[in-house]
Design a protein around this motif. Structure first.
Motif, mmCIF file in Angstrom:
data_model
loop_
_atom_site.group_PDB
_atom_site.id
_atom_site.type_symbol
_atom_site.label_atom_id
_atom_site.label_comp_id
_atom_site.label_asym_id
_atom_site.label_seq_id
_atom_site.Cartn_x
_atom_site.Cartn_y
_atom_site.Cartn_z
ATOM 1 N N GLY B 183 1.065 -7.250 -10.727
ATOM 2 C CA GLY B 183 0.485 -7.953 -9.651
ATOM 3 C C GLY B 183 1.397 -7.947 -8.458
ATOM 4 O O GLY B 183 0.746 -7.730 -7.392
ATOM 5 N N GLY B 184 2.424 -8.109 -8.996
ATOM 6 C CA GLY B 184 3.653 -8.103 -7.662
ATOM 7 C C GLY B 184 3.516 -6.781 -7.068
ATOM 8 O O GLY B 184 3.151 -7.019 -5.537
ATOM 9 N N PHE B 185 3.544 -5.846 -7.726
ATOM 10 C CA PHE B 185 3.605 -4.431 -7.048
ATOM 11 C C PHE B 185 2.195 -4.266 -6.183
ATOM 12 O O PHE B 185 2.387 -3.734 -5.160
ATOM 13 N N PHE B 186 1.178 -4.458 -7.074
ATOM 14 C CA PHE B 186 -0.122 -4.266 -6.149
ATOM 15 C C PHE B 186 -0.216 -5.218 -4.858
ATOM 16 O O PHE B 186 -0.681 -4.674 -4.002
ATOM 17 N N THR B 187 0.171 -6.442 -4.980
ATOM 18 C CA THR B 187 -0.048 -7.363 -3.780
ATOM 19 C C THR B 187 0.938 -6.646 -2.607
ATOM 20 O O THR B 187 0.565 -6.660 -1.549
ATOM 21 N N LEU B 188 2.106 -6.626 -3.133
ATOM 22 C CA LEU B 188 3.050 -6.081 -2.090
ATOM 23 C C LEU B 188 2.415 -4.792 -1.466
ATOM 24 O O LEU B 188 2.746 -4.467 -0.189
ATOM 25 N N GLY B 189 1.918 -3.890 -2.438
ATOM 26 C CA GLY B 189 1.549 -2.722 -1.645
ATOM 27 C C GLY B 189 0.383 -2.972 -0.629
ATOM 28 O O GLY B 189 0.236 -2.389 0.522
ATOM 29 N N CYS B 190 -0.768 -3.996 -1.183
ATOM 30 C CA CYS B 190 -1.701 -4.286 -0.151
ATOM 31 C C CYS B 190 -1.271 -4.404 1.002
ATOM 32 O O CYS B 190 -1.808 -4.366 2.101
ATOM 33 N N TRP B 191 -0.112 -5.668 1.169
ATOM 34 C CA TRP B 191 0.279 -6.158 2.329
ATOM 35 C C TRP B 191 0.897 -5.135 3.297
ATOM 36 O O TRP B 191 0.605 -5.019 4.566
ATOM 37 N N LEU B 192 1.501 -3.953 2.616
ATOM 38 C CA LEU B 192 2.377 -2.941 3.259
ATOM 39 C C LEU B 192 1.114 -2.033 3.922
ATOM 40 O O LEU B 192 1.454 -1.591 5.146
ATOM 41 N N LEU B 193 0.213 -1.863 3.275
ATOM 42 C CA LEU B 193 -0.994 -1.074 3.539
ATOM 43 C C LEU B 193 -1.735 -1.559 5.031
ATOM 44 O O LEU B 193 -1.750 -0.973 5.810
ATOM 45 N N LEU B 194 -1.720 -3.251 4.599
ATOM 46 C CA LEU B 194 -2.515 -3.641 5.837
ATOM 47 C C LEU B 194 -1.632 -3.644 7.113
ATOM 48 O O LEU B 194 -2.141 -3.196 8.052
ATOM 49 N N ILE B 195 -0.327 -3.796 6.881
ATOM 50 C CA ILE B 195 0.471 -3.677 8.040
ATOM 51 C C ILE B 195 0.705 -2.191 8.713
ATOM 52 O O ILE B 195 0.613 -2.033 9.885
ATOM 53 N N SER B 196 0.844 -1.357 7.863
ATOM 54 C CA SER B 196 0.771 0.069 8.264
ATOM 55 C C SER B 196 -0.469 0.196 8.917
ATOM 56 O O SER B 196 -0.611 1.047 9.862
ATOM 57 N N TRP B 197 -1.719 -0.088 8.409
ATOM 58 C CA TRP B 197 -2.982 0.145 9.231
ATOM 59 C C TRP B 197 -3.072 -0.366 10.463
ATOM 60 O O TRP B 197 -3.593 -0.004 11.477
ATOM 61 N N MET B 198 -2.335 -1.663 10.561
ATOM 62 C CA MET B 198 -2.348 -2.442 11.912
ATOM 63 C C MET B 198 -1.819 -1.689 12.884
ATOM 64 O O MET B 198 -2.118 -1.509 14.167
#
Lengths: 194, 211
Positions: B183-198
């Motif tokens: 879950g740690g890897f997935f959550t951090l991955g999702c946050w990075l995804l969101l930031i890169s998308w923004m």
């Protein structure tokens, strides 16, 4: 307190069940940083394993000494100093006796000092009260687990280079997702612990 | 990163929070971020502990910057950091044994957190104490913010609680995978995804405005 774990149990525990990278999150920086190429990943893994072994033996000795003189509060500072000097020692030793390997490891060698997996091994073996033989096996297991995770990741990333992924996902986000799935797979080893 | 002498104080503080956020942008200090962010309380205590060590050691490094010989500076920084970490380790043990047991060896591992050594080397050893402290506080809070971002997602979806209070009612089935290591890897991955998308979106908007 002495532990009742047998040596193969300690090795499997450190290597697979509680893999240092994928289930304890130690050494994530080199895991993300140098897992781009298979070759470098293997070399880095070997270097880490070697330093782990040396520093684990040293830390075990230092801990015995600190308990003798009743200065356990200095443990952290001593361990860090021991690890830094162990890395330096390994560097000088390799430079003298195996220049080829020294050149191959290059910048990775000094960087190992700030790898939290090394300090992690020293701290956990103290916490679990392992004796010298158990420490050596534990360090070998942790090193093998680190190398295993790093090489699997490097292999996957080499194939991902060729895959067609969306622009946004490229880079660390994708690596983290892959690491998450790997970590999920490694959780299957939990069944091994009896 | 070139630091000009005239960097204004608010700028030194704010850049750590977002623009140069140590976790989301510079990808430093990932180990504790992934490991202790399974509940909000753990994330908060880890963030504050690291911030304390960061501020204190940057202040000391900055005060001593003229006396530390160049050749042994890294070793000196590490000894300074290790001293403060030992203090924090005992302090947390005295304040709350539960938190101490939950964080485990990760308090001691603050020593090898690359954010702290990085700031000491890149900023505190080149700037005056006031600036160093402000920069360290900004970076520390940025680190805490990132930990909270992960911790709140993982606790909300994993346990259905926030700081221990039940949010979704008694019939919520937690997504237990988020509490476990993957879950740690997935959550951090999702946050990075969101930031890169923004970031991509911002760049696209700026491009279309310029055209």
């Amino acid at each position: 307190m002495p532990t009742t774990e047998s040596l193969p149990e300690i090795f499997l525990n450190a290597c697979l069940i509680n893999n240092f990278v994928l289930s304890m999150f130690l050494g994530i920086c080199p895991f993300l940083g140098v897992s781009g190429k298979f070759e470098t990943a293997t070399r880095m893994g070997m270097a880490v394993m070697f330093v782990m072994l040396v520093s684990s033996v040293c830390a075990s000795g230092i801990n015995w000494l600190l308990i003798r003189v009743g200065a356990e509060y200095l443990r952290l500072i001593c361990y860090i100093a021991v690890i830094a000097s162990a890395v330096q020692l390994v560097e000088m030793f390799l430079k003298k006796f195996s220049p080829a390997l020294f050149r191959a490891l290059g910048i990775f060698l000094p960087l190992i000092t700030t790898n939290c997996a090394i300090l992690g091994v020293a701290l956990f073996q103290t916490q679990k009260g392992y004796d010298l033989i158990q420490c050596i096996v534990y360090a070998l297991g942790a090193g093998a687990g680190f190398t295993l995770a790093l090489t699997i990741m490097a292999g996957l990333r080499e194939s991902l280079e060729l895959a067609d992924v969306p622009d946004v996902v490229k880079g660390t986000a994708l690596t983290l997702m892959v690491a998450g799935i790997l970590s999920l797979a490694f959780m299957g080893f939990q069944g091994l612990s009896g | 990163m070139p630091q000009t002498k005239a960097e204004p104080y608010p700028d030194a503080f704010i850049k750590g929070l977002w623009r140069e956020n140590p976790v989301f942008v510079m990808l430093l200090g990932m180990c504790p971020v992934l490991a202790v962010s399974n509940t909000v309380l753990n994330a908060l205590s880890m963030g504050l502990a690291a911030t304390f060590v960061l501020v204190m050691s940057c202040a000391l490094v900055s005060l001593l910057r003229r006396f530390i010989p160049k050749q042994v500076r890294i070793a000196t920084f590490i000894i300074i950091i290790a001293t403060f970490v030992t203090m924090v380790d005992f302090a947390i043990q005295a304040i709350s044994l539960d938190v101490y047991n939950a964080l485990g060896a990760f308090i001691a591992l603050i020593v090898v957190n690359c954010i702290i050594l990085g700031r000491a080397e890149a900023y505190a050893s080149k700037n005056d104490p006031v600036r160093a402290v402000i920069d360290a506080a900004g970076m520390g809070l940025g680190f805490t913010l990132a930990l909270l971002c992960l911790g709140s997602v993982r606790e909300l979806l994993g346990f259905g609680t926030f700081l221990g209070f039940n949010v979704f009612g008694p019939h919520f089935e937690g997504w237990s995978v988020l509490i476990l290591p993957p879950g740690g890897f997935f959550t951090l991955g999702c946050w990075l995804l969101l930031i890169s998308w923004m970031n991509k979106r911002k760049a696209r908007l700026a491009e279309s405005e310029a055209a």
